[in-house]
Design a protein around this motif. Sequence first.
Motif, PDB file in Angstrom:
ATOM      1  N   ARG A  93       0.827  -1.219   0.000  1.00  0.00           N
ATOM      2  CA  ARG A  93       0.000   0.000   0.000  1.00  0.00           C
ATOM      3  C   ARG A  93       0.859   1.266   0.000  1.00  0.00           C
ATOM      4  O   ARG A  93       0.390   2.335  -0.375  1.00  0.00           O
ATOM      5  CB  ARG A  93      -0.940   0.007   1.205  1.00  0.00           C
ATOM      6  CG  ARG A  93      -0.234   0.141   2.545  1.00  0.00           C
ATOM      7  CD  ARG A  93      -1.208   0.048   3.726  1.00  0.00           C
ATOM      8  NE  ARG A  93      -0.540   0.204   4.994  1.00  0.00           N
ATOM      9  CZ  ARG A  93       0.015  -0.781   5.694  1.00  0.00           C
ATOM     10  NH1 ARG A  93      -0.017  -2.020   5.230  1.00  0.00           N
ATOM     11  NH2 ARG A  93       0.595  -0.542   6.855  1.00  0.00           N
ATOM     12  N   LEU A  94       2.116   1.156   0.398  1.00  0.00           N
ATOM     13  CA  LEU A  94       3.005   2.312   0.448  1.00  0.00           C
ATOM     14  C   LEU A  94       3.707   2.583  -0.881  1.00  0.00           C
ATOM     15  O   LEU A  94       4.278   3.652  -1.065  1.00  0.00           O
ATOM     16  CB  LEU A  94       4.072   2.116   1.530  1.00  0.00           C
ATOM     17  CG  LEU A  94       3.596   1.994   2.963  1.00  0.00           C
ATOM     18  CD1 LEU A  94       4.786   1.788   3.889  1.00  0.00           C
ATOM     19  CD2 LEU A  94       2.799   3.211   3.387  1.00  0.00           C
ATOM     20  N   VAL A  95       3.688   1.617  -1.795  1.00  0.00           N
ATOM     21  CA  VAL A  95       4.416   1.767  -3.051  1.00  0.00           C
ATOM     22  C   VAL A  95       3.773   2.874  -3.891  1.00  0.00           C
ATOM     23  O   VAL A  95       2.557   2.916  -4.071  1.00  0.00           O
ATOM     24  CB  VAL A  95       4.455   0.441  -3.840  1.00  0.00           C
ATOM     25  CG1 VAL A  95       5.155   0.628  -5.180  1.00  0.00           C
ATOM     26  CG2 VAL A  95       5.155  -0.640  -3.023  1.00  0.00           C
ATOM     27  N   ALA A  96       4.609   3.791  -4.371  1.00  0.00           N
ATOM     28  CA  ALA A  96       4.128   4.902  -5.195  1.00  0.00           C
ATOM     29  C   ALA A  96       3.387   4.348  -6.406  1.00  0.00           C
ATOM     30  O   ALA A  96       3.862   3.396  -7.040  1.00  0.00           O
ATOM     31  CB  ALA A  96       5.299   5.769  -5.639  1.00  0.00           C
ATOM     32  N   PRO A  97       2.222   4.913  -6.733  1.00  0.00           N
ATOM     33  CA  PRO A  97       1.422   4.388  -7.850  1.00  0.00           C
ATOM     34  C   PRO A  97       2.209   4.238  -9.149  1.00  0.00           C
ATOM     35  O   PRO A  97       2.028   3.268  -9.875  1.00  0.00           O
ATOM     36  CB  PRO A  97       0.295   5.408  -7.995  1.00  0.00           C
ATOM     37  CG  PRO A  97       0.159   6.001  -6.629  1.00  0.00           C
ATOM     38  CD  PRO A  97       1.558   6.019  -6.058  1.00  0.00           C
ATOM     39  N   SER A  98       3.111   5.169  -9.428  1.00  0.00           N
ATOM     40  CA  SER A  98       3.875   5.088 -10.675  1.00  0.00           C
ATOM     41  C   SER A  98       4.835   3.901 -10.684  1.00  0.00           C
ATOM     42  O   SER A  98       5.294   3.475 -11.742  1.00  0.00           O
ATOM     43  CB  SER A  98       4.639   6.393 -10.914  1.00  0.00           C
ATOM     44  OG  SER A  98       5.491   6.660  -9.818  1.00  0.00           O
TER      45      SER A  98
END
Length: 109
Positions: A93-98
């Motif tokens: 959930r913390l991973v940047a969307p890009s």
Amino acid sequence: MKPELQDLPLINNSGSHRFELTVNHSTAFMEYGEREEALALFHTEVPAQLEGQGVGTALVEKVLAEIEQRQRQLIPLCPFVTAYLKRHPEWQRLVAPSYLRWFQQSQSH
């Protein structure tokens, strides 16, 4: 995380761009870079005398908790961190969307 590592402080050595966790006079660290809304995690290193004791895992968990507390996103470029995220998808959930799509594709290979 092993109970004996729970209360050890995570040190943000911002001058060296690394998070540090000292155990028994040895320091494990994770190098990072600041991005606009995210922290890019580049490399994790655990001294040989600390290997196999859960120190690397504790370091990753403490860094992820720090990123979440700062309300930042994560760019997981370190193989140790990506392996952890694969085993603990709740932290994705913390991973940047890009980077999330790239991360998920890299895990399917």
